[in-house]
Scaffold this active site. Structure first.
Site, PDB file in Angstrom:
ATOM      1  N   LEU A 152       0.815  -1.214   0.000  1.00  0.00           N
ATOM      2  CA  LEU A 152       0.000   0.000   0.000  1.00  0.00           C
ATOM      3  C   LEU A 152       0.846   1.261   0.000  1.00  0.00           C
ATOM      4  O   LEU A 152       1.944   1.282   0.546  1.00  0.00           O
ATOM      5  CB  LEU A 152      -0.980  -0.010   1.175  1.00  0.00           C
ATOM      6  CG  LEU A 152      -0.430  -0.125   2.591  1.00  0.00           C
ATOM      7  CD1 LEU A 152       0.032   1.224   3.115  1.00  0.00           C
ATOM      8  CD2 LEU A 152      -1.522  -0.670   3.515  1.00  0.00           C
ATOM      9  N   PHE A 269       5.757   5.849 -12.050  1.00  0.00           N
ATOM     10  CA  PHE A 269       7.010   5.987 -11.312  1.00  0.00           C
ATOM     11  C   PHE A 269       8.171   6.389 -12.196  1.00  0.00           C
ATOM     12  O   PHE A 269       9.313   5.980 -11.990  1.00  0.00           O
ATOM     13  CB  PHE A 269       7.294   4.735 -10.476  1.00  0.00           C
ATOM     14  CG  PHE A 269       6.515   4.743  -9.191  1.00  0.00           C
ATOM     15  CD1 PHE A 269       5.124   4.739  -9.222  1.00  0.00           C
ATOM     16  CD2 PHE A 269       7.140   4.836  -7.970  1.00  0.00           C
ATOM     17  CE1 PHE A 269       4.376   4.800  -8.047  1.00  0.00           C
ATOM     18  CE2 PHE A 269       6.401   4.900  -6.787  1.00  0.00           C
ATOM     19  CZ  PHE A 269       5.024   4.871  -6.828  1.00  0.00           C
ATOM     20  N   CYS A 280       9.202   4.383   3.687  1.00  0.00           N
ATOM     21  CA  CYS A 280       9.506   3.064   3.127  1.00  0.00           C
ATOM     22  C   CYS A 280      10.727   3.024   2.218  1.00  0.00           C
ATOM     23  O   CYS A 280      11.711   2.357   2.531  1.00  0.00           O
ATOM     24  CB  CYS A 280       8.274   2.523   2.410  1.00  0.00           C
ATOM     25  SG  CYS A 280       6.944   2.175   3.559  1.00  0.00           S
TER      26      CYS A 280
END
Ligand code: UDX
Ligand code: UDX
Length: 481
Positions: A152, A269, A280
């Protein structure tokens, strides 16, 4: 199924409310009593779409809260570990919280239990959890350890959980695979999506039913680290390409669009900017690199991903200097504090790191962010001023810097903005605008990997700017606008 989730941070809380919405009985365990008390009152500690509704829907019903790990684990069939795995000084993942949970669970096994890793952990962690539990008295056949990594993203966490590209279930026994299959059956069968209360499918979400990918526990652990490392590598690649574009006067947005249209590469991305941040990518890259080193592998590609990411912030600082010359005493309006748009999270935020560097150079900073100002006030020096909106932030400033990709900051009233600023200078670290539009509004507009745009009368005097006649801006494929 009765499920305990240990750790109600980002991953634990979202996992807990979503599993309750799938129909499971969930107890959220956390040793932070204040956080639990707030959740019990229905307060949501993080800025996530759909989370307040789901919490309100299940609180006191299928979703309970407890500080008592032992009792919660005893009453459940599966225990998900979602505690923090912060980086150590050396960059390894600190697994001491995971270990303490494993120890506590081993003492409360009265019937078979599946222990599931949900936090991001290095490969071999499931092996260690098993060893620790056996060492602390758990019977070998009374439990299994599986890995079920979460993919997520902050800001879209609930829909990322309910509409995933895939669900990775890493387990080494048939018994544990069967339980993971049962837990996710409402999604993999499609049953959940036909229910009236189901969270709606967001635009762009996969339309196929999520496949359950069964792997070994070790493979699942590696899938998570490698996925994050690959995504961060894609961003660093786009940033490195943007630097080449800046040198040759090409347009990184066009180049990355052109690259991304190759289905083998994919367009997501590939947005150049001021580098990736968040809780992260930075820590997972360090942890993955440490794992590789422990395997005797010098994974230098990861070093390069990290180096390009840090260099990207230095490049942005140089760009601000090339726009303003000296920075001491300059008043800089900053839009964006969060590590990305759509969240109030400032962990490892490139925006925060850049503001700290600008303050060190003696600049004054007045900032605005739609959600992250309260958290930024705790992290940044008192010298930073905060504005209620982008226009107040811009008032009397020598330049405006865009540091976070907030949608609302891509639709500003440019005429009003130009009026507020002392000088119509914008340095955009997230490429939210088109150069021609900014030039039309009289701005000198610096961005990432694209020629500097400026009103015609200024072109030629601005390094990196290209006369209008020579400019061709990014558009979609032929016929697409
Ligand atoms: C977690 C993992 O840290 C990260 O590796 C993974 O990538 C995503 O999931 P996050 O949910 O953001 O990240 O962690 P954090 O917000 O730090 O929440 C962890 C929670 O665990 C906190 O609420 C903390 O109070 C709780 N905790 C921690 C326990 O309940 N017991 C402990 O022993 C340690
Ligand atoms: C990430 C992963 O996407 C998710 O799968 C994992 O579970 C947790 O880590 P998150 O940290 O929420 O999620 O943010 P993400 O949307 O991935 O963005 C990470 C950073 O990269 C942000 O700072 C963002 O601004 C930056 N980014 C992203 C870019 O600079 N360019 C891009 O094209 C995409």
């Amino acid at each position: 199924m009765r499920i305990a989730i240990v750790g109600s941070g980002y991953v634990g809380l979202v996992t807990g409310v979503c599993l309750a919405d799938l129909g499971h009985e969930v107890v959220l365990v956390d040793n932070d009593t204040a956080k639990l008390a707030a959740l019990q009152r229905g307060e949501v500690p993080i800025h996530e779409k759909f989370l307040p509704e789901l919490l309100a829907r299940h609180r006191g019903g299928r979703l309970r809260f407890s500080v008592d790990l032992a009792a919660s684990a005893r009453d459940c069939e599966a225990v998900f570990i979602a505690v923090g795995t912060p980086p150590t000084e050396q960059g390894d993942a600190d697994l001491s919280y995971v270990e303490s949970v494993a120890r506590d669970v081993s003492g409360s096994i009265s019937s078979y239990k599946l222990v599931v890793e949900k936090s991001t952990v290095p490969v071999y962690t499931s092996g260690w959890i098993r060893r620790i539990m056996l060492r602390n008295g758990a019977k070998a056949d009374s439990f299994d350890v599986a890995s079920n990594p979460e993919f997520l993203r902050e800001g879209t966490a609930v829909t990322d959980f309910l509409y995933p590209d895939r669900i990775v279930a890493g387990s080494d026994t048939e018994r544990s695979s069967k339980i993971l299959r049962q837990i996710y059956e409402p999604l993999t069968s499609g049953r959940y999506y036909s229910e009236a209360h189901a969270v709606p499918r967001p635009e762009g979400a996969p339309t196929h039913l999520p496949p359950l990918m069964l792997t070994s526990a070790k493979s699942a652990e590696l899938i998570k680290h490698a996925s994050n490392a690959f995504l961060a590598m894609k961003i660093s690649f786009a940033n490195a390409v943007a630097s080449v574009c800046e040198s040759v006067g090409a347009d990184a947005k066009q180049v990355c669009q052109g690259i991304g249209m190759d289905a083998r590469i994919g367009s997501r991305f590939l947005n150049p900017g001021i580098g990736y941040g968040g809780s992260c990518f930075p820590k997972d890259l360090l942890a993955f690199r440490s794992v590789a080193r422990e395997c005797g592998l010098d994974f230098r590609l990861l070093d390069e991903v990290i180096r390009i990411n840090e260099e990207q912030r230095q490049r942005f600082l140089r760009k601000v200097r090339s726009a303003l010359w000296t920075l001491r005493g300059k008043r800089l309006a900053v839009l964006g504090l969060a590590f990305k748009g759509g969240t109030d999270d400032i962990r490892e935020s490139p925006a925060i790191l850049l503001i700290q560097a600008l303050l060190q150079e003696g600049s004054q900073v007045v900032a605005h962010d739609p959600a992250a100002m309260p958290r930024a006030k705790e992290a940044l020096p008192a010298a930073v001023e905060y504005a209620a909106n982008p226009y107040d932030a811009a008032r009397g400033a020598d330049a405006l810097l865009i540091l976070t990709e907030w949608e609302e900051d891509a639709q500003l009233d440019l005429a009003r903005l130009a009026q507020e600023l002392k000088y119509p200078i914008v340095v955009d670290g997230r490429n939210l605008y088109e150069g021609s539009l900014m030039a039309q509004h009289g701005f000198t507009y610096y961005s990432v990997g694209r020629p500097t745009a400026a009103p015609e009368e200024h072109v030629g005097s601005i390094p990196g700017s290209i006369p209008k006649a020579d400019r061709k801006e990014a558009v979609g494929a032929e016929g697409e606008r």
